[in-house]
Write an enzyme that holds these catalytic residues in place. Sequence first.
Site, short mmCIF file in Angstrom:
data_model
loop_
_atom_site.label_atom_id
_atom_site.label_comp_id
_atom_site.label_asym_id
_atom_site.label_seq_id
_atom_site.Cartn_x
_atom_site.Cartn_y
_atom_site.Cartn_z
N LYS A 66 19.08 50.98 29.01
CA LYS A 66 18.46 49.96 28.16
C LYS A 66 17.61 48.95 28.92
O LYS A 66 16.60 48.48 28.41
CB LYS A 66 19.55 49.20 27.37
N ASP A 102 19.99 45.69 18.56
CA ASP A 102 21.41 45.34 18.69
C ASP A 102 21.68 43.92 18.15
O ASP A 102 22.72 43.65 17.55
CB ASP A 102 21.86 45.39 20.15
#
Length: 276
Positions: A66, A102
Amino acid sequence: MTRRAFVIGHPIAHSRSPLIHGTWISAHGIAGTYEAIDVAPDQLRGFFERLRGGEFVGGNVTIPHKQAALELCDSIDELAARIGAVNTLTIGDGAISGRNTDHDGFLANLDQEAPGWSDAPGPAIVLGAGGASRAVLLALASRGFGPIHILNRTEGAARSLARTLPGPFEGHPLTAFDAIAGTARLLVNTTSVGLHGTAFRDLDPGRLGPGALVTDIVYVPLETPLLALARARGLRTVDGLGMLLHQAVPGFAAWFAVRPSVTAGVRARIAATLVG
Ligand code: ATR
């Protein structure tokens, strides 16, 4: 034309994302695919080059890529830049755009499962100071929580995150829990503790303020030992599966032009595959 999407990670075999997106692809009758691709860290740059060829409309990025993926994107949105990580890519005209879902996925899960949870924001405790913590911290700050206490096994990481991330953050060691808990009405676990049934030692959510809400981003098992203890203490709990489902929505909408819903049916289908 079949639109192809992917999730990359290393390892990737246990990702639930293909099942989530596959369920929505079937439900909406879309001519699309979503595949899991194992990409080792030293292959990430090469994979991004492949993406620029236009084979895929986009995809997800998971552990451990990520942060590294953010550097390889041609553009990123403001939230991803602040969090320092991307989890969702869209590809068009040979250019790769990255964003972080997220943050909104965390909020959408609590909005759905604990309506009104942020109506009277106050002090909160976030366990962990890693990549996942940053999205949660900024999400809580965006809803007006503060002070937000970051508690971490390695105290220095919590302090340095509190110093560098703009917001009402304070860093402490995990051992500060008992001293701080009484004022907090929200506890979030962003560490990997809980995965496959592991537990914190000496951390009793019963010390939180009355009516506190406890949530975990770990979703294997669905009820982590922390959530089980919180429930036994009579506190409200929200598991982490909803965050996984909600973070998937914006990517799917961008790639396949249909906004899917996080329904009880899709939740049950994924939950059935989650064994501790
Ligand atoms: P992620 O990107 O999923 O957040 P990470 O960046 O590796 O993963 O962060 C993992 C977090 O879990 C860290 O806060 C880590 O604490 P340390 O900074 O002390 O390493 C925390 N963590 C992992 N295992 C832990 C354990 N057994 N007890 C307490 N905290 C733990």
